[in-house]
Design a protein around this motif. Structure first.
Motif, PDB file in Angstrom:
ATOM      1  N   THR A  27       0.856  -1.193   0.000  1.00 22.76           N
ATOM      2  CA  THR A  27       0.000   0.000   0.000  1.00 22.76           C
ATOM      3  C   THR A  27       0.886   1.235   0.000  1.00 22.76           C
ATOM      4  O   THR A  27       1.263   1.763   1.049  1.00 22.76           O
ATOM      5  CB  THR A  27      -0.934  -0.015   1.213  1.00 22.76           C
ATOM      6  OG1 THR A  27      -1.661  -1.245   1.240  1.00 22.76           O
ATOM      7  CG2 THR A  27      -1.925   1.155   1.130  1.00 22.76           C
ATOM      8  N   SER A  29       0.520   4.353  -0.521  1.00 20.76           N
ATOM      9  CA  SER A  29       0.085   5.585   0.142  1.00 20.76           C
ATOM     10  C   SER A  29       0.238   5.537   1.660  1.00 20.76           C
ATOM     11  O   SER A  29       0.067   6.560   2.324  1.00 20.76           O
ATOM     12  CB  SER A  29      -1.373   5.878  -0.223  1.00 20.76           C
ATOM     13  OG  SER A  29      -2.198   4.805   0.178  1.00 20.76           O
ATOM     14  N   ALA A  30       0.571   4.391   2.212  1.00 19.73           N
ATOM     15  CA  ALA A  30       0.683   4.256   3.659  1.00 19.73           C
ATOM     16  C   ALA A  30       2.113   4.360   4.168  1.00 19.73           C
ATOM     17  O   ALA A  30       2.338   4.327   5.387  1.00 19.73           O
ATOM     18  CB  ALA A  30       0.087   2.918   4.106  1.00 19.73           C
ATOM     19  N   TYR A  31       3.070   4.477   3.261  1.00 21.64           N
ATOM     20  CA  TYR A  31       4.470   4.404   3.659  1.00 21.64           C
ATOM     21  C   TYR A  31       5.270   5.632   3.258  1.00 21.64           C
ATOM     22  O   TYR A  31       5.101   6.171   2.156  1.00 21.64           O
ATOM     23  CB  TYR A  31       5.138   3.167   3.040  1.00 21.64           C
ATOM     24  CG  TYR A  31       4.684   1.888   3.665  1.00 21.64           C
ATOM     25  CD1 TYR A  31       3.554   1.228   3.201  1.00 21.64           C
ATOM     26  CD2 TYR A  31       5.367   1.343   4.745  1.00 21.64           C
ATOM     27  CE1 TYR A  31       3.111   0.058   3.795  1.00 21.64           C
ATOM     28  CE2 TYR A  31       4.940   0.171   5.340  1.00 21.64           C
ATOM     29  CZ  TYR A  31       3.820  -0.463   4.857  1.00 21.64           C
ATOM     30  OH  TYR A  31       3.394  -1.626   5.447  1.00 21.64           O
ATOM     31  N   TRP A  52       4.280   9.629   4.046  1.00 22.93           N
ATOM     32  CA  TRP A  52       3.207   8.986   3.294  1.00 22.93           C
ATOM     33  C   TRP A  52       2.230  10.012   2.722  1.00 22.93           C
ATOM     34  O   TRP A  52       1.698   9.835   1.631  1.00 22.93           O
ATOM     35  CB  TRP A  52       2.466   7.990   4.184  1.00 22.93           C
ATOM     36  CG  TRP A  52       1.807   8.620   5.370  1.00 22.93           C
ATOM     37  CD1 TRP A  52       2.354   8.830   6.603  1.00 22.93           C
ATOM     38  CD2 TRP A  52       0.478   9.157   5.436  1.00 22.93           C
ATOM     39  NE1 TRP A  52       1.472   9.462   7.421  1.00 22.93           N
ATOM     40  CE2 TRP A  52       0.300   9.667   6.736  1.00 22.93           C
ATOM     41  CE3 TRP A  52      -0.579   9.241   4.518  1.00 22.93           C
ATOM     42  CZ2 TRP A  52      -0.890  10.255   7.146  1.00 22.93           C
ATOM     43  CZ3 TRP A  52      -1.765   9.830   4.924  1.00 22.93           C
ATOM     44  CH2 TRP A  52      -1.905  10.331   6.225  1.00 22.93           C
TER      45      TRP A  52
END
Length: 115
Positions: A27, A29-31, A52
């Motif tokens: 994912t 967009s989460a990192y 992120w």
């Protein structure tokens, strides 16, 4: 996790390049994401990190004011705009993500700054 860097090449001192890193398998967009580089015969050097959300950005002193990191979470892509390139910027550039204590990098893209 798959990271594919592109956009490297040969450029004259003072020139510009834009690197891209297409991410998949996690994912994006989460990192937080980073760029690191390795010059010939030297170790890995951290270049820049973007959170992120894109709101927090940090740069190594060696590239501050010349490089700009950005991301497009809708496209799962990380970018590095490099301006005013110097011969010392010659290196293989990698995008990097840390997940569960493990660093993942792609195969890198070679940037050569030479007249």
């Amino acid at each position: 996790v798959q990271l594919v860097e592109s956009g490297g090449g040969l450029v004259q001192p003072g020139g510009s390049l834009r690197l891209s890193c297409e991410a998949s398998g996690f994912t994006f967009s989460a990192y937080d994401m980073s760029w690191v580089r390795q010059a010939p015969g030297k170790g890995l050097e951290w270049v820049s990190t973007i959170s992120w959300s894109g709101r927090i950005i940090t740069y190594a002193d060696s590239v501050k004011g010349r490089f700009t990191i950005s991301r497009d979470n809708a496209k799962n892509t990380l970018y590095l705009q490099m301006n005013s390139l110097q011969t010392e910027d010659t290196a293989v550039y990698y995008c990097n993500v840390s997940r569960a204590g493990t660093n993942y990098r792609g195969k890198g893209t070679l940037v050569t700054v030479s007249s």
